[in-house]
Design a protein around this motif. Structure first.
Motif, PDB file in Angstrom:
ATOM      1  N   LEU A  51      -6.897  13.005   0.650  1.00  0.00           N
ATOM      2  CA  LEU A  51      -5.822  14.108   0.929  1.00  0.00           C
ATOM      3  C   LEU A  51      -4.502  13.579  -0.045  1.00  0.00           C
ATOM      4  O   LEU A  51      -4.187  12.317   0.185  1.00  0.00           O
ATOM      5  CB  LEU A  51      -5.569  13.762   2.648  1.00  0.00           C
ATOM      6  CG  LEU A  51      -6.568  13.849   3.585  1.00  0.00           C
ATOM      7  CD1 LEU A  51      -5.834  13.694   4.995  1.00  0.00           C
ATOM      8  CD2 LEU A  51      -7.133  15.472   3.497  1.00  0.00           C
TER       9      LEU A  51
ATOM     10  N   LEU B  43      -2.955  23.445  -4.007  1.00  0.00           N
ATOM     11  CA  LEU B  43      -3.885  24.270  -3.162  1.00  0.00           C
ATOM     12  C   LEU B  43      -4.291  25.621  -4.040  1.00  0.00           C
ATOM     13  O   LEU B  43      -4.245  26.575  -3.337  1.00  0.00           O
ATOM     14  CB  LEU B  43      -2.867  24.739  -2.066  1.00  0.00           C
ATOM     15  CG  LEU B  43      -2.360  23.800  -1.051  1.00  0.00           C
ATOM     16  CD1 LEU B  43      -1.372  24.301  -0.122  1.00  0.00           C
ATOM     17  CD2 LEU B  43      -3.545  22.732  -0.272  1.00  0.00           C
TER      18      LEU B  43
ATOM     19  N   PRO C  14      -0.666  15.374   2.028  1.00  0.00           N
ATOM     20  CA  PRO C  14      -0.903  16.372   3.037  1.00  0.00           C
ATOM     21  C   PRO C  14       0.020  16.763   3.967  1.00  0.00           C
ATOM     22  O   PRO C  14       0.209  17.620   4.458  1.00  0.00           O
ATOM     23  CB  PRO C  14      -2.059  15.469   3.804  1.00  0.00           C
ATOM     24  CG  PRO C  14      -1.589  14.178   3.928  1.00  0.00           C
ATOM     25  CD  PRO C  14      -0.998  14.033   2.526  1.00  0.00           C
TER      26      PRO C  14
ATOM     27  N   LEU D 147     -11.981  22.583   4.412  1.00  0.00           N
ATOM     28  CA  LEU D 147     -12.553  21.309   3.840  1.00  0.00           C
ATOM     29  C   LEU D 147     -13.273  20.755   5.325  1.00  0.00           C
ATOM     30  O   LEU D 147     -14.211  20.187   4.973  1.00  0.00           O
ATOM     31  CB  LEU D 147     -11.576  20.275   3.480  1.00  0.00           C
ATOM     32  CG  LEU D 147     -10.806  20.734   2.275  1.00  0.00           C
ATOM     33  CD1 LEU D 147      -9.769  19.733   1.797  1.00  0.00           C
ATOM     34  CD2 LEU D 147     -11.565  20.895   1.042  1.00  0.00           C
TER      35      LEU D 147
ATOM     36  N   ARG E 298      -1.293  24.907   3.567  1.00  0.00           N
ATOM     37  CA  ARG E 298      -2.078  23.356   3.780  1.00  0.00           C
ATOM     38  C   ARG E 298      -2.892  23.161   4.953  1.00  0.00           C
ATOM     39  O   ARG E 298      -3.870  22.820   4.875  1.00  0.00           O
ATOM     40  CB  ARG E 298      -0.742  22.403   3.690  1.00  0.00           C
ATOM     41  CG  ARG E 298      -1.131  21.119   3.354  1.00  0.00           C
ATOM     42  CD  ARG E 298       0.119  20.231   2.842  1.00  0.00           C
ATOM     43  NE  ARG E 298       0.655  20.854   1.852  1.00  0.00           N
ATOM     44  CZ  ARG E 298       0.400  20.740   0.574  1.00  0.00           C
ATOM     45  NH1 ARG E 298      -0.664  19.968   0.038  1.00  0.00           N
ATOM     46  NH2 ARG E 298       1.120  21.212  -0.579  1.00  0.00           N
TER      47      ARG E 298
ATOM     48  N   GLN F  10      -6.134  25.049   4.227  1.00  0.00           N
ATOM     49  CA  GLN F  10      -6.964  24.329   3.312  1.00  0.00           C
ATOM     50  C   GLN F  10      -7.777  23.254   4.002  1.00  0.00           C
ATOM     51  O   GLN F  10      -9.039  22.850   3.564  1.00  0.00           O
ATOM     52  CB  GLN F  10      -6.311  24.113   1.962  1.00  0.00           C
ATOM     53  CG  GLN F  10      -7.413  23.455   0.984  1.00  0.00           C
ATOM     54  CD  GLN F  10      -8.555  24.409   0.770  1.00  0.00           C
ATOM     55  OE1 GLN F  10      -8.622  25.534   0.830  1.00  0.00           O
ATOM     56  NE2 GLN F  10      -9.465  23.770  -0.158  1.00  0.00           N
ATOM     57  N   LEU F  11      -7.027  22.336   4.901  1.00  0.00           N
ATOM     58  CA  LEU F  11      -7.668  21.340   5.668  1.00  0.00           C
ATOM     59  C   LEU F  11      -8.588  21.869   6.481  1.00  0.00           C
ATOM     60  O   LEU F  11      -9.838  21.309   6.653  1.00  0.00           O
ATOM     61  CB  LEU F  11      -6.338  20.733   6.299  1.00  0.00           C
ATOM     62  CG  LEU F  11      -6.916  19.391   7.015  1.00  0.00           C
ATOM     63  CD1 LEU F  11      -7.478  18.459   6.166  1.00  0.00           C
ATOM     64  CD2 LEU F  11      -5.696  18.755   7.790  1.00  0.00           C
TER      65      LEU F  11
ATOM     66  N   LEU G   7      -8.017  17.452  -0.567  1.00  0.00           N
ATOM     67  CA  LEU G   7      -7.070  18.510  -0.389  1.00  0.00           C
ATOM     68  C   LEU G   7      -5.873  18.096  -1.338  1.00  0.00           C
ATOM     69  O   LEU G   7      -5.283  17.108  -1.282  1.00  0.00           O
ATOM     70  CB  LEU G   7      -6.284  18.132   1.064  1.00  0.00           C
ATOM     71  CG  LEU G   7      -5.208  18.828   1.306  1.00  0.00           C
ATOM     72  CD1 LEU G   7      -5.559  20.224   1.765  1.00  0.00           C
ATOM     73  CD2 LEU G   7      -4.327  18.417   2.808  1.00  0.00           C
TER      74      LEU G   7
END
Length: 608
Positions: A443, A368, A446, A433, A426, A429-430, A364
């Protein structure tokens, strides 16, 4: 106690949504208030209304006569053509602000590592600074001012662990006699507990007030959720889990809030630990095998020639299956570089990086940029492109369930990715993943742009991550909550273990900075006289010799302490935990002695 300002039945409407609905609040002398709430619920709007920068659609805002109010917004209004000196202290003559210890303290605390002189000797311009540096300059400008009320909107953004600790201490001591007031919007939960004594929660158009910092606020919300458990069962579970973590934390965190400890004990009596470390270790070993990533005698540098700077100097580090590591360090010390070495994106200048054959890393990043590829999709579509199901807590859950757990309810799950805020990007995207089911998750900062509710949800998901986790963050609360081991990069090329966590890191930084360095004075130095060399007066020489004697006495005491620690480590060699504690103390003493020796050498040069 004087009353400073008041909000009476304030209403603010944005489009078809009521952001604030009949809110009434007051602020007294000596108040230190933290403002929390979900992204978009109106925290920044509340600050603008309090500051009279935004007129309410209903109700009124009153200030006491002659009230001096200063505000730090999320977007600064600094003139890019102004010098840093002028941006901070304005037109004040050098002798006026340089003689003020409070001003010097702010400059050292926030701008101590900032180059105030551009190449060629001219004063540095605001327009030459990075976004984070501009943010610190704007904060310094506000804090050196003479205000009755200070409003801060996300002041910890772009501050490292050391900067956040300095700001919390500065705000605690700013008004020793209870004069003036502070209102701060922040997602940094450690900072809330350290700096404020009252909490305002902005939600659903209203503002609820609680006594105490973040820990007290969590308990009050947990009690409210317990009463409404039939309609908020999931939220209550998360809050009880968060409270259980707070109760297991350091005594300093649980002793500050003014709430009934008996009620807290009853709430968390049956709450299990945040994560089953043994089970996660077993699962991680099965997925990763024995080897994850080993760095052996690795050196990494940036720049060329005289500009070359070594970030990692012959570092050896083994990252094993199931390890949960937090990484802190000064800005520019190489934290992101270390992550790039782990993933193989960057090759070391020397040494070797070995990765296990079964390692599947996921990163992460701070930027981004990966979301640019799915900008035309909606939130759920962007996640389902990776996978439609994922394992969480040992159970298979759908992508829609995962995005809901990470703060995207049904109505937001179909929002175009291009329309998301920074915090939502954010979280998205987490989620993407996690659906890839990596066994090594890295991370990088984060917590940026995330509110406290979302951070709690993210931590809950990370609790069940069955792999190796590395978190780079300045958020002390997140590091303590999600990792078991903390490491530090102090800018000297070494990777240090921190058995004492963030407090030990701050102690090491204080020791490293104890040696006097050339003052970062905003005032330009006068040019030397033609043909004149550096001279010292007789008074300076006498002062330097006295300083040498004082430092020699301190060094003698430190040497005795060092010898005692070596002896204690030898006596308790079989007690692993005791040896770790003693080793941490020893490294702190060694760093302090090195700093004092530097001071002695400088004094010796002056004494001749």
């Amino acid at each position: 106690m004087a009353h400073l300002l008041n909000l009476e039945s304030v209403t603010v409407v944005a489009g078809a949504r009521t952001v604030l609905d009949g809110v009434s609040l007051g602020l007294d002398d000596g108040a230190r208030v933290g403002v929390v709430g979900r992204n978009g619920d109106g925290k920044s709007t509340l600050l603008r209304v309090v500051a009279r920068r935004q007129a309410p659609d209903g109700g009124r805002v009153t200030h006491s006569r002659g009230l001096r109010l200063g505000m730090l917004s999320q977007v600064d209004d600094l003139d890019p053509a102004a010098t840093v000196r002028r941006a901070v202290v304005g037109d004040a003559p050098d002798h006026a602000w340089a003689a003020d210890a409070a001003v010097r303290g702010v400059l050292d605390g926030l701008l101590g590592d900032l180059e105030l002189t551009a190449p060629g000797g001219a004063d540095a311009l605001v327009g030459q600074l990075s976004g984070g540096q501009r943010r610190r300059v704007a904060l310094a400008r506000l804090l050196v001012g003479d205000h009755d009320v200070v409003l801060l909107d996300e002041p910890t953004n772009h501050l490292d662990v050391e900067g956040v600790a300095w700001l919390a201490e500065h705000l605690r001591t700013r008004w020793p006699a209870g004069r003036g007031a502070l209102v701060v919007v922040t997602h940094d939960r450690w900072f809330l507990d350290a700096a404020v004594e009252r909490t305002w929660e902005v939600h659903d158009g209203v503002v609820d007030a609680y006594d105490g910092g973040y820990a007290a606020y969590v308990l009050a919300r947990a009690e409210r959720a317990r009463v409404a458990a039939a309609t908020a069962e999931r939220r209550a579970n998360l809050l009880r889990k968060e409270l259980a973590w707070l109760r297991r934390g350091a005594p300093a965190r649980t002793s500050k809030p003014r709430f009934r400890l008996e009620a807290a004990a009853a709430l968390v009596a049956d709450e299990p630990p945040p994560r089953d470390g043994v089970q996660l270790q077993r699962t991680a070993s099965a997925r990763l095998g024995r080897d994850v990533v080993d760095l052996e005698d690795v050196t990494c540098a940036v720049g060329e020639g005289e500009q070359r700077r070594v970030l990692l100097d012959r570092v050896t580090w083994r990252l094993g299956p199931g390890d949960r590591v937090g990484l802190v360090g000064v800005n520019g010390s190489g934290k992101t570089t270390l992550l790039r070495l782990v993933t193989g994106e960057l090759a070391p200048a020397s040494g070797r990086v070995r990765r296990g054959a079964t390692v599947r890393p996921a990163v992460l990043s701070q930027s981004l940029h990966e979301l640019d590829q799915v900008a035309g999709l909606r939130v759920l579509e962007a996640v389902e492109r990776e996978a439609r199901t994922v394992q969480v807590d040992g159970k298979e859950v759908s992508a829609s369930t995962l995005v809901e757990r990470l703060g995207f309810p049904a109505e937001r799950a179909w929002t175009p990715v291009a329309d998301l805020s920074g915090g939502e990007r954010r979280r998205l995207q987490l989620a993407r993943l996690l659906t890839r089911e990596p066994n090594l998750l890295l991370l990088d900062e984060p917590t940026n742009d995330l509110d406290t509710d979302t951070l709690t949800a993210v931590e809950d998901v990370l609790d069940s991550f069955p792999g190796t986790l590395v978190v780079v963050s300045h958020d002390r609360y997140l590091l303590e909550r999600t990792t078991d081991v903390q490491l530090a990069l102090l800018g000297d090329g070494a990777l240090r273990d921190l058995p004492g966590g963030a407090e030990q890191y701050l102690a090491l930084r204080r020791a490293a900075q104890a040696a006097p360095t050339p003052a970062r004075d905003l005032a330009p130095a006068p040019p030397p006289a033609a043909g004149a060399g550096p001279t010292a007066s007789a008074a300076d020489v006498r002062g330097a010799r006295k300083e040498m004697a004082r430092l020699e006495r301190q060094l003698a005491r430190l040497e005795e302490r060092e010898a005692a620690l070596h002896a204690a480590m030898a006596e308790r060699a079989t007690d692993h935990e005791a040896v770790l504690r003693l080793d941490a103390d020893l490294r702190g003493v060694t760093a302090q002695r090195a700093a004092l020796e530097e001071e002695w050498l400088l004094a010796a040069d002056l004494a001749g």
